[in-house]
Design an enzyme around this catalytic site. Structure first.
Site, PDB file in Angstrom:
ATOM      1  N   ILE A  42       0.837  -1.202   0.000  1.00 37.12           N
ATOM      2  CA  ILE A  42       0.000   0.000   0.000  1.00 37.12           C
ATOM      3  C   ILE A  42       0.868   1.247   0.000  1.00 37.12           C
ATOM      4  CG2 ILE A  42      -1.575   1.349   1.451  1.00 37.12           C
ATOM      5  CD1 ILE A  42      -3.116  -1.196   1.986  1.00 37.12           C
ATOM      6  N   ASN A  43       1.934   1.259   0.777  1.00 35.75           N
ATOM      7  CA  ASN A  43       2.852   2.401   0.745  1.00 35.75           C
ATOM      8  C   ASN A  43       3.419   2.613  -0.650  1.00 35.75           C
ATOM      9  OD1 ASN A  43       2.512   2.950   3.454  1.00 35.75           O
ATOM     10  ND2 ASN A  43       4.369   1.897   4.103  1.00 35.75           N
ATOM     11  N   SER A 138       5.848  -7.805   4.406  1.00 38.79           N
ATOM     12  CA  SER A 138       5.912  -9.083   5.115  1.00 38.79           C
ATOM     13  C   SER A 138       4.719  -9.949   4.751  1.00 38.79           C
ATOM     14  CB  SER A 138       5.944  -8.826   6.627  1.00 38.79           C
ATOM     15  OG  SER A 138       4.749  -8.174   7.035  1.00 38.79           O
ATOM     16  N   ASP A 254      10.016   1.608   1.196  1.00 34.82           N
ATOM     17  CA  ASP A 254       8.861   1.545   0.299  1.00 34.82           C
ATOM     18  C   ASP A 254       8.908   2.675  -0.718  1.00 34.82           C
ATOM     19  OD1 ASP A 254       7.835  -0.635   1.731  1.00 34.82           O
ATOM     20  OD2 ASP A 254       6.740   0.675   3.103  1.00 34.82           O
TER      21      ASP A 254
END
Length: 313
Positions: A42-43, A138, A254
């Site tokens: 998402i980042n 992760s 990220d």
């Protein structure tokens, strides 16, 4: 611009705040609370959108926190596609202690996810017309360590480029079983992969060995204050860290992988994309909490870094 798909297996709601002092047992009063949709994939999608790129996002979402996450993502300029699971999305919490400048990060392990629950995600990838797949973050509990390897194989069959940013067994299994286009470990993650301590010199050798083994076409290694390096079949390119005022280290990696992939999707060569990644990673630490990088900062840092590199040569 080439189409990008970001994959988030273990998303989070990231909450960041500040406190004057953190003491055990006592209540810690916080202020300046911020909430963002977070987790590796998402980042990545957030940063690509911030840079002006187009990115599809597929992610696991469950429970009341999953509903909140989906509503938060409606404010981001990405096409997002939730794959629903039973267990709730995790909530991560970060507190910046203003009296010391230290950052305390509390990151839960995430939901338990079954093989049956992730099947729609594979179906989504099979149907996607993206030219870049980014698997970042992760793994939630219950997911086998070979899941990114299976995703890399889908990308390979479709002629897409697979970008990997993970750690531990997921990193080890993927690089042992599949070939990826780009992998972006931190130096600590690379040490875990090769099973030994690395210094500035041996880190480059270890990254180059991954390329020579055929596991990855490129390795972009981030080393914090020691900068970053890019290992290719022909060379190891090194750049020092860009010196910026530090607010928070959250999301720097990220931001790096997102900006690098965005640059490649824009048609830039691997060296220029690497420099964009370096600029975005530096820009991310300039923002508080989990805000990530800002487009203006990334472009300014990239421009300044490029001019400095020309001056050195």
């Amino acid at each position: 611009m080439a189409k990008i798909l970001s994959i988030a297996l273990n998303p989070a709601i990231d909450i960041a705040s500040e406190a004057e002092q953190i003491r055990h047992t006592h209540k810690t009063r916080t202020h300046n609370q911020q909430q963002f949709p977070g987790g590796g994939g998402i980042n990545v999608a957030r940063v690509i959108a911030e840079l002006g790129g187009k990115c599809d996002l597929v992610y696991l979402s469950g429970g009341a926190t999953g509903e909140l996450l989906e509503n938060m993502l409606k404010r981001i300029h990405v096409q997002h596609f939730p794959v629903h699971i039973k267990d709730p999305v995790r909530i991560a919490y970060m507190v910046h202690e203003s009296s010391t400048g230290l950052e305390y990060r509390f990151v839960p392990e995430g939901p338990v996810v079954s093989e049956e629950e992730v099947k729609p995600l594979f179906d989504f990838m099979e149907k996607s017309d993206a030219e870049y797949f980014i698997a970042s973050g992760s793994l939630p509990r219950g997911v086998e360590a070979d899941i990114y390897s299976r995703m890399a194989d889908i990308a390979s069959r479709k002629g897409a480029r697979f970008v990997l940013d993970t750690s531990g067994d997921a990193l080890k299994v993927t690089l042992s079983r599949s070939r990826v286009f780009l992998v972006k470990p931190s130096v600590g993650e690379l040490e875990g992969l090769v099973g030994r301590r690395l210094n500035h010199g041996t880190a480059g050798e270890a990254a180059r060995e991954i390329v020579q083994s055929g596991a990855a076409q490129y390795v972009a290694l981030t080393m914090g204050k020691d900068g970053a390096l890019l290992a290719t079949a022909d060379d190891v390119m090194r750049f020092p860290a860009i010196q910026v005022p530090v607010q928070s280290a959250v999301g720097a990696g990220d931001s790096f992988v997102a900006a690098m992939t965005w640059s490649l999707a824009e048609g830039h060569d691997i060296g220029e994309a690497f420099r964009f990644g370096l600029a975005a990673g530096a820009a991310a630490v300039m923002t508080p909490g989990t805000e990530l990088c800002r487009r203006h900062d990334v472009l300014e840092l990239y421009k300044a870094h490029a001019e400095n590199a020309k001056a050195r040569h």
